[in-house]
Every structure is written in C-alpha cells, then in structure tokens.
Design an enzyme around this catalytic site. Structure first.
Site, short mmCIF file in Angstrom:
data_model
loop_
_atom_site.label_atom_id
_atom_site.label_comp_id
_atom_site.label_asym_id
_atom_site.label_seq_id
_atom_site.Cartn_x
_atom_site.Cartn_y
_atom_site.Cartn_z
N VAL A 17 -26.58 26.35 19.73
CA VAL A 17 -27.34 26.22 20.98
C VAL A 17 -26.47 25.67 22.10
CG1 VAL A 17 -29.29 25.08 22.09
CG2 VAL A 17 -29.52 25.93 19.75
N ASP A 36 -19.30 16.45 21.32
CA ASP A 36 -19.73 16.56 19.93
C ASP A 36 -19.04 15.47 19.13
OD1 ASP A 36 -21.09 19.19 18.26
OD2 ASP A 36 -20.04 17.68 17.07
N ARG A 41 -14.45 20.10 15.27
CA ARG A 41 -15.11 21.12 16.10
C ARG A 41 -14.56 21.06 17.53
NH1 ARG A 41 -17.68 25.94 16.84
NH2 ARG A 41 -19.57 25.81 18.10
N THR A 87 -32.60 19.50 14.77
CA THR A 87 -33.76 18.72 14.35
C THR A 87 -34.28 19.32 13.04
OG1 THR A 87 -35.01 20.07 15.96
CG2 THR A 87 -34.55 17.79 16.56
N THR A 122 -35.62 21.41 19.17
CA THR A 122 -37.02 21.67 18.82
C THR A 122 -37.67 20.39 18.29
OG1 THR A 122 -36.53 23.96 18.27
CG2 THR A 122 -38.56 23.03 17.38
N CYS A 262 -34.91 27.67 12.44
CA CYS A 262 -36.09 27.77 13.33
C CYS A 262 -37.37 28.12 12.59
CB CYS A 262 -35.80 28.80 14.43
SG CYS A 262 -34.56 28.26 15.62
N ARG A 333 -27.39 27.45 7.30
CA ARG A 333 -28.40 26.39 7.32
C ARG A 333 -29.73 26.88 6.77
NH1 ARG A 333 -28.54 24.69 13.45
NH2 ARG A 333 -28.40 26.95 13.61
#
Length: 422
Positions: A17, A36, A41, A87, A122, A262, A333
């Site tokens: 995102v 981050d 990363r 989240t 979210t 999601c 994930r």
C-alpha cells in the site's frame, strides 16, 4: 493550513500500500519521504529494488523527489503523515492492532502543531478516533482537532494488478473537521485520476472499507458452498455457473481459497466491532466459516481423486503449485494454500510446493516450507492451487499421460487437461 503541492508528506509503512502511494505522490510533484522500520527494505528501495513487484525502475525514476529512511527523526519536517501499516488478525481472529499502535507512537514523537495524520490501514468503524487519536494525544501532548488533525482514506490496492493502479481507483476520503476533510480530499484528488468520494465522517469511511471486502467474502462463500453441494450431487460447478451467468444480473463469482490481507481478514474487523456493541453477525461469520474451511475441503477432494485413480495415499508425493495468496504476485500473507497442504499431510501425503513468484526465504520463514523448482518425477498428483501465468507453460498432457492426477482449484486449465476441478 497548507494546501496541496505545498505539503511535505511522510508515508509510514512501505509495503504493497505505502510504496505505490508514495511513488504516486512524488511523481505528481510532492516532496515525499517513505519511512519503514525494516532497514533491509529501505536499503533495497534506495537502490530502486521493490521485492513486491509493484513498482518498476521507470516508476522510481519518475518519482525523483521520493526518499527513504528508517530513521524517525528524518520525517520530522513533514506536515502530512500517511499511515499504511498492516492490520492483521490474531490466532483467535481478533483484530491485531499492534503495528498500528506502534506506528501511532512513532508519529506522535515527531508530530507538531497543525500536522494531519491520515490513516489508510483497514480498521473497524471508530478505530481511528478510539484507538489512534488517544495514542497521538498522549505521546505528543498535543490536542486533537486543535493542535493536530486526522483523516481516513482506505487503501484500495490490488496486489499484482497492473491495470487498476493507485491513480485509477476512486479514493474515499474523510477528515476530522469539515476543513480538514476538504484538505484531505483535495490532496488525494490531485493524484487520483479516477476521482475521489468525500465521506461525511471518518467512521463512514472506515465502515465503507470493511464492507467492500466483507461483501466479496460473502459472495465467494456462497459459490464455495455451491461447490460443496454440487460435488455431492455429481454436477460440475463451473458448468452451472456458466449457465447461470447468462442472466444479465447474475453476479460472477467463482469458488476457491480466500486468503490474503483483505478479503480473508477485514470481515473480522467488522464482526469484532459489531459484537462489542452487542450484535452477533450471522451472515458475515457464516461466510467466514465456509471460506476458512475450503482448504480442508479441497485437500479431501484431492484424496478422493487419488483413491478413484488407484493412487496410493500414505507416503505418496503430491505437487502443490502455488503458495501465494493470489496469482501473479509474490504476496504470501494469509495464504490459504497452507490449509490444503496441512490437511493433505494429515493423510500421510508427502507434499512438495512449487511457486516461481514467492520468495524462498520468506516461505521458509513463514510456513517452514522449502520450495521446489519443478514437479519431481516421484509426484503422483498435482494440485494447481494458484493460477500463476508461468503454470500455463507446463506440459499438462505429458503429466496426465504419465498417470498423474490433476486437481485444478482455479479452473485455470481446459477441462480436458485435468482430472477434477473445484
């Protein structure tokens, strides 16, 4: 209050995102710094290397004002903080707000007067003002809606999708005051070609996000339940869906595994909040139960297929193609393929996993699996679990002629090439 183009933006969290969002803002003339806590990363991004596969070198080149850091003090000059951390849910399917709480604590340390903190993660309706704002107030000693302000604009990123990018998807926006709602909306409107929708409140925007994915979850659960029923009736589910789909208003969903960050997660945020106010959701949780049980159902169908084809079960090698949660992306994930693998192992099956898109190191760390490069000669059955485009190049006729039974979870191959399909 500063207007768009004068803002300095800090994006907190540089995953699927945050990174595309940061790149889009920078490519449109904003000064952006991506933060981050993962120093590896950050180091890779500084070299224009994105292991999620979302951003190309050319896109990095267009975002020349974008810098990256893992040092909190280096984002202190921003006046807009956009939080895009994960989240997830815990083992009991309750919201795990740990990354969000930590992000709020980090932002609070650099928050100054008139700053705006926008959340894209979210959450359930009310979370921004019930959980995030108190942390920001307590740890910054600033007062909400007097010294600093908040907004909520739910992410709509679709990993691996090269058509529906950040700027091509309508963005829902909101703010903690009418003036801030306008500033937040104007900010996003300056980069979103598809347009924006300014919600009346932060709670409305939060609720809109969770029901988007809860709706898809329930619809997929319906066709998954149909797949279970039709298998018992000896009917091909996909043939039924093709016939029903000739009606103009029939919704075209297909059965399968529902994983990812999601659809398989967000409904639990809504049901958690509903239960906290005394309502026990029935339809949403029923859909979740059906979808969460599909991994075991698919594995059991694979075992039945092997028995029908006189393939021994115990000690036999079965090849599972795909471990990511969806096709043509490296995101593992909440992959429900692991449920298929675990259930197959309960029958004594030896499972080998092939996935050209997933990271060997990440799969080993998260799922304790060593990926194989190709289907081994000892394999007696194949489960096509994820429809990666690379799997189209496999000589499926040869595998079939060698006596391997093929189960197609995704209806990816021609019916004539497979033994059974979901």
């Amino acid at each position: 209050m500063k207007r768009p183009q004068n803002h300095k933006i800090a994006v907190i969290g540089l995953g699927y995102v945050g990174l595309p969002l940061a790149v889009e803002f920078a490519a449109n003339g904003f000064e952006v710094i991506g933060f981050d806590i993962n120093e590896t990363r950050v180091s890779e991004l500084r070299k224009r290397e994105d292991n999620t596969g979302e951003i190309s070198v050319e896109e990095f080149d267009k975002a020349s004002s974008l810098t990256f850091t893992a040092a909190l003090n280096e984002i202190s000059e921003a006046n807009i903080y956009i939080v895009t951390v994960p989240t997830p849910i815990d083992n009991a399917n309750n919201p795990d707000l740990t990354p969000l709480r930590k992000a709020c604590s980090a932002v609070a340390k650099v928050l100054t007067k008139d700053n705006i903190v926008i959340f894209e993660s979210t959450v359930y309706p009310g979370c921004t003002e019930e959980v995030c704002v108190p942390i920001l107030e307590r740890e910054s000693t600033l007062e909400y809606n007097k010294d600093f302000f908040c907004g909520y604009s739910p992410e709509r990123i679709n990993p691996g999708d090269k058509v529906h990018r950040v700027s091509d998807i309508v963005k829902v926006t909101s703010g903690s005051t009418p003036e801030i709602a306008t500033i937040v909306n104007d900010l996003y409107a300056s980069i979103i070609k598809a347009g924006t929708h300014k919600a009346s409140s932060i709670k409305v925007a939060e609720a809109a996000k969770v029901i988007e994915n809860a709706q898809r979850d329930v619809n997929i659960a319906f066709v998954n339940e149909l797949a279970v029923i039709f298998e018992k009736l000896g009917i091909d589910t996909h043939e039924v869906l093709a016939a029903a789909g000739t009606k103009w208003n029939f919704l075209k969903f297909t059965p399968g595994l529902v994983g990812g960050h999601c659809i398989g997660v967000d409904p639990y945020y809504l049901t958690h909040k509903a239960e906290s106010v005394g309502y026990h959701p029935e339809v949403i949780l029923a859909g979740r139960r059906i979808n969460d049980n599909m991994g075991a159902h698919i594995a059991q169908r694979v075992i039945k297929m092997m028995v029908k084809n006189d393939i021994p079960i115990k000690g036999t090698t079965v090849s599972v193609l795909g471990i990511t949660f969806k096709e043509n992306c490296p995101d593992i994930r909440n992959s429900k393929v692991i449920d298929v693998i675990d259930e197959l192992r309960t029958f004594g099956v030896e499972v080998e996993v092939i996935d050209p898109n997933a990271s060997d190191e990440e799969v080993l760390e998260v799922y304790k699996l060593e990926l194989k490069k190709s289907i081994s000669d000892k394999s007696k059955a194949i489960v096509l679990a994820v429809a990666h485009k690379q799997f189209k190049t496999i000589d499926w006729k040869e595998h079939s002629s060698n006596g391997r039974a093929i189960f197609d979870v995704k209806n990816f191959l021609n019916k004539e090439l497979v033994t059974e399909r979901l």
